[in-house]
Design a protein around this motif. Structure first.
Motif, PDB file in Angstrom:
ATOM      1  N   GLU A   1       0.827  -1.201   0.000  1.00 42.49           N
ATOM      2  CA  GLU A   1       0.000   0.000   0.000  1.00 42.49           C
ATOM      3  C   GLU A   1       0.864   1.255   0.000  1.00 42.49           C
ATOM      4  O   GLU A   1       0.581   2.235  -0.701  1.00 42.49           O
ATOM      5  CB  GLU A   1      -0.915  -0.026   1.226  1.00 42.49           C
ATOM      6  CG  GLU A   1      -2.036   0.986   1.193  1.00 42.49           C
ATOM      7  CD  GLU A   1      -3.010   0.830   2.340  1.00 42.49           C
ATOM      8  OE1 GLU A   1      -3.463   1.862   2.867  1.00 42.49           O
ATOM      9  OE2 GLU A   1      -3.306  -0.325   2.729  1.00 42.49           O
TER      10      GLU A   1
ATOM     11  N   ASN B   1      -6.879   5.826   2.049  1.00 42.02           N
ATOM     12  CA  ASN B   1      -7.951   5.327   2.915  1.00 42.02           C
ATOM     13  C   ASN B   1      -9.013   6.380   3.222  1.00 42.02           C
ATOM     14  O   ASN B   1      -9.524   6.458   4.336  1.00 42.02           O
ATOM     15  CB  ASN B   1      -7.363   4.783   4.227  1.00 42.02           C
ATOM     16  CG  ASN B   1      -6.570   3.515   4.016  1.00 42.02           C
ATOM     17  OD1 ASN B   1      -6.988   2.625   3.294  1.00 42.02           O
ATOM     18  ND2 ASN B   1      -5.404   3.433   4.639  1.00 42.02           N
TER      19      ASN B   1
ATOM     20  N   PRO C   1     -11.145   3.260  -0.282  1.00 36.99           N
ATOM     21  CA  PRO C   1     -10.090   2.733  -1.154  1.00 36.99           C
ATOM     22  C   PRO C   1      -8.715   2.941  -0.534  1.00 36.99           C
ATOM     23  O   PRO C   1      -8.456   3.960   0.107  1.00 36.99           O
ATOM     24  CB  PRO C   1     -10.258   3.546  -2.440  1.00 36.99           C
ATOM     25  CG  PRO C   1     -10.986   4.787  -2.024  1.00 36.99           C
ATOM     26  CD  PRO C   1     -11.887   4.367  -0.902  1.00 36.99           C
ATOM     27  N   ASP C   2      -7.829   1.966  -0.733  1.00 40.99           N
ATOM     28  CA  ASP C   2      -6.483   2.092  -0.193  1.00 40.99           C
ATOM     29  C   ASP C   2      -5.804   3.360  -0.701  1.00 40.99           C
ATOM     30  O   ASP C   2      -5.150   4.080   0.059  1.00 40.99           O
ATOM     31  CB  ASP C   2      -5.635   0.869  -0.576  1.00 40.99           C
ATOM     32  CG  ASP C   2      -6.069  -0.389   0.167  1.00 40.99           C
ATOM     33  OD1 ASP C   2      -6.639  -0.259   1.264  1.00 40.99           O
ATOM     34  OD2 ASP C   2      -5.836  -1.489  -0.355  1.00 40.99           O
TER      35      ASP C   2
ATOM     36  N   GLU D   1      -6.462  -0.698  -4.922  1.00 42.72           N
ATOM     37  CA  GLU D   1      -6.629  -1.559  -3.753  1.00 42.72           C
ATOM     38  C   GLU D   1      -5.523  -2.620  -3.738  1.00 42.72           C
ATOM     39  O   GLU D   1      -5.159  -3.160  -4.786  1.00 42.72           O
ATOM     40  CB  GLU D   1      -7.982  -2.284  -3.781  1.00 42.72           C
ATOM     41  CG  GLU D   1      -9.207  -1.387  -3.802  1.00 42.72           C
ATOM     42  CD  GLU D   1      -9.557  -0.793  -2.441  1.00 42.72           C
ATOM     43  OE1 GLU D   1      -8.839  -1.062  -1.459  1.00 42.72           O
ATOM     44  OE2 GLU D   1     -10.564  -0.061  -2.366  1.00 42.72           O
TER      45      GLU D   1
ATOM     46  N   CYS E   1      -5.073  -6.244  -2.576  1.00 47.89           N
ATOM     47  CA  CYS E   1      -6.005  -7.333  -2.301  1.00 47.89           C
ATOM     48  C   CYS E   1      -5.258  -8.571  -1.812  1.00 47.89           C
ATOM     49  O   CYS E   1      -4.179  -8.887  -2.328  1.00 47.89           O
ATOM     50  CB  CYS E   1      -6.792  -7.711  -3.554  1.00 47.89           C
ATOM     51  SG  CYS E   1      -7.402  -6.304  -4.515  1.00 47.89           S
TER      52      CYS E   1
ATOM     53  N   ASP F   1     -12.610  -7.014  -2.646  1.00 50.83           N
ATOM     54  CA  ASP F   1     -12.071  -5.946  -3.489  1.00 50.83           C
ATOM     55  C   ASP F   1     -12.288  -6.229  -4.966  1.00 50.83           C
ATOM     56  O   ASP F   1     -12.432  -5.307  -5.771  1.00 50.83           O
ATOM     57  CB  ASP F   1     -10.568  -5.770  -3.237  1.00 50.83           C
ATOM     58  CG  ASP F   1     -10.264  -5.157  -1.884  1.00 50.83           C
ATOM     59  OD1 ASP F   1     -11.058  -4.303  -1.439  1.00 50.83           O
ATOM     60  OD2 ASP F   1      -9.250  -5.533  -1.267  1.00 50.83           O
TER      61      ASP F   1
END
Length: 226
Positions: free
Chosen positions: A56, A78, A90-91, A120, A122, A129
């Motif tokens: 991330e 986030n 969403p990331d 994202e 996942c 996701d």
């Protein structure tokens, strides 16, 4: 007289709520760091693994570097997003500012509407996701959806075509090139092996293209005109 103070109802995975009720309960429980409403159902992600955090952060660094070199765009991490009747987190996201023609806007303390690109990290292709959240992003008109699959060691870049997501394939060298954000190039193999020096070098090549220079200038002109 004894007064009984009622505790505000909390959130738990699997609850079926309207977005208004979801947001009300979340606001009453500031101790809840992460929660999403997808398809009217509450999802509360489990603790994030170190590997997920690494991926991330890497995606965020790549998007951050694009944003600082492209006036008229913004990115975030986030951020709760008011999207149709739901509220995903969403990331990462990258968007064009509304004064430059972007489709998202700020509503109170939240992002509203579809950012042009959602990303994202996942666990696998079986996660929500790439199922419930995929369907939401598609229905809401997110133009590009990047999914980093940790188990499969794969990157899937989806492009919205006639209202449906299609896989945007990389070139022969494994480089993905955004169709929405000129110059946003991603060396997928390098990202997967956490070679961020190579990822950022390839991004710089994209930023140096005439297409990105023209895109950045057009956005700057739109901002100055407001």
């Amino acid at each position: 007289m004894i007064t009984i103070e009622k505790q505000a109802p909390s959130l738990s995975t699997g609850m079926r709520l309207t977005r208004a009720e979801f947001m009300r309960r979340w606001d009453l429980h500031p101790e809840i760091a992460r929660a999403e409403l997808i398809g009217g159902r509450v999802y509360m992600p489990s603790p994030v693994s170190l590997e997920h955090g690494f991926s991330e952060d890497d995606v965020g660094g790549w998007l951050f570097n694009y944003r600082v070199n492209t006036p008229g765009t913004d990115s975030g991490t986030n951020a709760t997003t008011l999207l149709l009747d739901d509220s995903p987190q969403p990331d990462r996201h990258l968007r064009v500012l509304p004064e430059c023609g972007g489709k998202s806007w700020v509503e109170g303390k939240f992002l509203a509407g579809p950012a042009e690109l959602m990303a994202e990290v996942c666990l696998s292709s079986t996660s929500y996701d790439l199922n419930e959240k995929y369907d939401l992003y598609e229905a809401a008109g997110v133009q590009e959806y990047l999914a980093v699959l940790m188990y499969e060691r794969e990157i899937r870049w989806h492009q919205l075509v006639d209202g449906r997501f299609q896989i945007l394939p990389p070139d022969s060298e494994g480089i993905h090139r955004s169709l929405v954000f000129p110059g946003l190039w991603l060396d997928a193999p390098a990202l997967l092996r956490r070679d961020m020096a190579t990822v950022l070098t390839k991004l710089q090549q994209g930023l140096a293209t005439p297409e990105h220079v023209a895109f950045a200038e057009r956005l700057s002109q739109l901002r100055r005109a407001k």
